[in-house]
Design an enzyme around this catalytic site. Structure first.
Site, PDB file in Angstrom:
ATOM      1  N   THR A  36       0.852  -1.195   0.000  1.00  0.00           N
ATOM      2  CA  THR A  36       0.000   0.000   0.000  1.00  0.00           C
ATOM      3  C   THR A  36       0.884   1.240   0.000  1.00  0.00           C
ATOM      4  O   THR A  36       2.041   1.183   0.415  1.00  0.00           O
ATOM      5  CB  THR A  36      -0.935   0.045   1.224  1.00  0.00           C
ATOM      6  OG1 THR A  36      -1.845   1.153   1.078  1.00  0.00           O
ATOM      7  CG2 THR A  36      -0.175   0.235   2.527  1.00  0.00           C
ATOM      8  N   GLY A  37       0.309   2.332  -0.452  1.00  0.00           N
ATOM      9  CA  GLY A  37       1.000   3.610  -0.370  1.00  0.00           C
ATOM     10  C   GLY A  37       0.209   4.540   0.535  1.00  0.00           C
ATOM     11  O   GLY A  37       0.535   5.704   0.714  1.00  0.00           O
ATOM     12  N   ASN A  38      -0.863   3.987   1.131  1.00  0.00           N
ATOM     13  CA  ASN A  38      -1.768   4.786   1.950  1.00  0.00           C
ATOM     14  C   ASN A  38      -1.193   4.937   3.366  1.00  0.00           C
ATOM     15  O   ASN A  38      -1.123   3.980   4.122  1.00  0.00           O
ATOM     16  CB  ASN A  38      -3.131   4.079   1.982  1.00  0.00           C
ATOM     17  CG  ASN A  38      -4.192   4.853   2.746  1.00  0.00           C
ATOM     18  OD1 ASN A  38      -3.940   5.359   3.823  1.00  0.00           O
ATOM     19  ND2 ASN A  38      -5.379   4.918   2.185  1.00  0.00           N
TER      20      ASN A  38
ATOM     21  N   GLY B 147      -2.383   6.449   5.991  1.00  0.00           N
ATOM     22  CA  GLY B 147      -3.370   6.210   7.050  1.00  0.00           C
ATOM     23  C   GLY B 147      -3.435   4.729   7.400  1.00  0.00           C
ATOM     24  O   GLY B 147      -3.434   4.348   8.574  1.00  0.00           O
TER      25      GLY B 147
ATOM     26  N   ASP C 224      -7.529  -5.554   0.868  1.00  0.00           N
ATOM     27  CA  ASP C 224      -8.500  -4.951  -0.029  1.00  0.00           C
ATOM     28  C   ASP C 224      -9.711  -4.681   0.835  1.00  0.00           C
ATOM     29  O   ASP C 224     -10.154  -5.547   1.595  1.00  0.00           O
ATOM     30  CB  ASP C 224      -8.863  -5.858  -1.209  1.00  0.00           C
ATOM     31  CG  ASP C 224      -9.559  -5.058  -2.307  1.00  0.00           C
ATOM     32  OD1 ASP C 224      -9.003  -4.015  -2.711  1.00  0.00           O
ATOM     33  OD2 ASP C 224     -10.646  -5.441  -2.738  1.00  0.00           O
ATOM     34  N   SER C 225     -10.166  -3.466   0.780  1.00  0.00           N
ATOM     35  CA  SER C 225     -11.284  -3.113   1.643  1.00  0.00           C
ATOM     36  C   SER C 225     -12.188  -2.142   0.921  1.00  0.00           C
ATOM     37  O   SER C 225     -11.798  -1.535  -0.071  1.00  0.00           O
ATOM     38  CB  SER C 225     -10.769  -2.505   2.954  1.00  0.00           C
ATOM     39  OG  SER C 225      -9.892  -1.431   2.686  1.00  0.00           O
TER      40      SER C 225
ATOM     41  N   GLY D 118     -11.298   8.457   3.699  1.00  0.00           N
ATOM     42  CA  GLY D 118     -12.240   7.798   2.795  1.00  0.00           C
ATOM     43  C   GLY D 118     -13.697   8.063   3.143  1.00  0.00           C
ATOM     44  O   GLY D 118     -14.143   9.211   3.250  1.00  0.00           O
TER      45      GLY D 118
ATOM     46  N   LYS E   5     -11.131   3.480  17.014  1.00  0.00           N
ATOM     47  CA  LYS E   5     -11.538   2.939  15.710  1.00  0.00           C
ATOM     48  C   LYS E   5     -10.830   1.611  15.442  1.00  0.00           C
ATOM     49  O   LYS E   5     -11.445   0.651  14.973  1.00  0.00           O
ATOM     50  CB  LYS E   5     -11.232   3.948  14.603  1.00  0.00           C
ATOM     51  CG  LYS E   5     -11.718   3.461  13.229  1.00  0.00           C
ATOM     52  CD  LYS E   5     -11.245   4.368  12.124  1.00  0.00           C
ATOM     53  CE  LYS E   5     -11.419   3.694  10.783  1.00  0.00           C
ATOM     54  NZ  LYS E   5     -10.608   4.282   9.731  1.00  0.00           N
TER      55      LYS E   5
END
Length: 199
Positions: free
Chosen positions: A8-10, A12, A70-71, A154, A176
């Protein structure tokens, strides 16, 4: 195995993943940090298939243990949209502010009882020796009536949690992680990897 790549590059997501995997002493490294570039074609029909495609592709490029997720958001009143296309829905460059506004628009007039939705997350881990593991979990709630909260990312600002009386984006990150789809799937994967490390 003291380090694992995460496809991933995310930022968060990486923060969330590192916090959970730190407990078993795993160093989580992003593709960028590992200098890995891979052309990933997500053509699976489920979250689990897409997570495996990503993990297998990056593992093949790196030769290292690789995890991927994957979400997405599944909105019942929209026939399951955006689903596995959540990141690409309405175009990858489209801001989530615009995507969220479109979901709220499509649910105008839909009563509370029919606004059910869930985030789904599948985490895959692929080893160079061919071992593969997948953990999947959900985060149940409903689509609210406005965007609220500054935490999360998101679709979090429109995802209302009736039992908490707040939106997902209003939760502190630690709170969360305790209840989110990704938090639950990651903790399940952490236990699988703990077994592998100890084995």
């Amino acid at each position: 195995m003291k380090r694992v790549l995460f496809a991933t590059g995310n930022e968060g997501k990486l923060k969330e993943i590192r916090a959970i995997m730190a407990e078993i002493g795993l160093d989580v490294v992003s593709m960028k940090e590992a200098g890995i570039r891979a052309d990933i074609v997500e053509d699976g029909t489920t979250f689990a298939e897409n997570a495996l495609i990503k993990a297998r592709t990056v593992m093949a490029a790196s030769g290292e243990v690789t995890m991927a997720d994957d979400s997405g958001l599944v909105v019942d009143a929209m026939g399951g949209e955006p689903g596995i296309y959540s990141a690409r829905w309405m175009g990858e460059e489209t801001s989530y502010r615009i995507k969220n506004a479109e979901i709220l628009r499509r649910l105008e007039g839909v009563p509370d009882g029919e606004r059910s939705a869930r985030f789904v997350c599948a985490i895959a881990c692929v080893f160079p020796d061919g071992r593969e593991f997948v953990c999947e979990d959900t985060f149940e709630g409903r689509i609210g009536y406005e965007e609220r909260g500054a935490n999360g990312f998101g679709y979090d600002p429109i995802f209302y949690l009736p039992e908490r009386g707040c939106y997902s984006a209003e939760l502190a990150p630690e709170a969360k992680n305790e209840i989110s789809h990704r938090g639950k799937a990651l903790r399940a994967m952490r236990e699988k990897l703990r077994d592998q490390l100890e084995g």
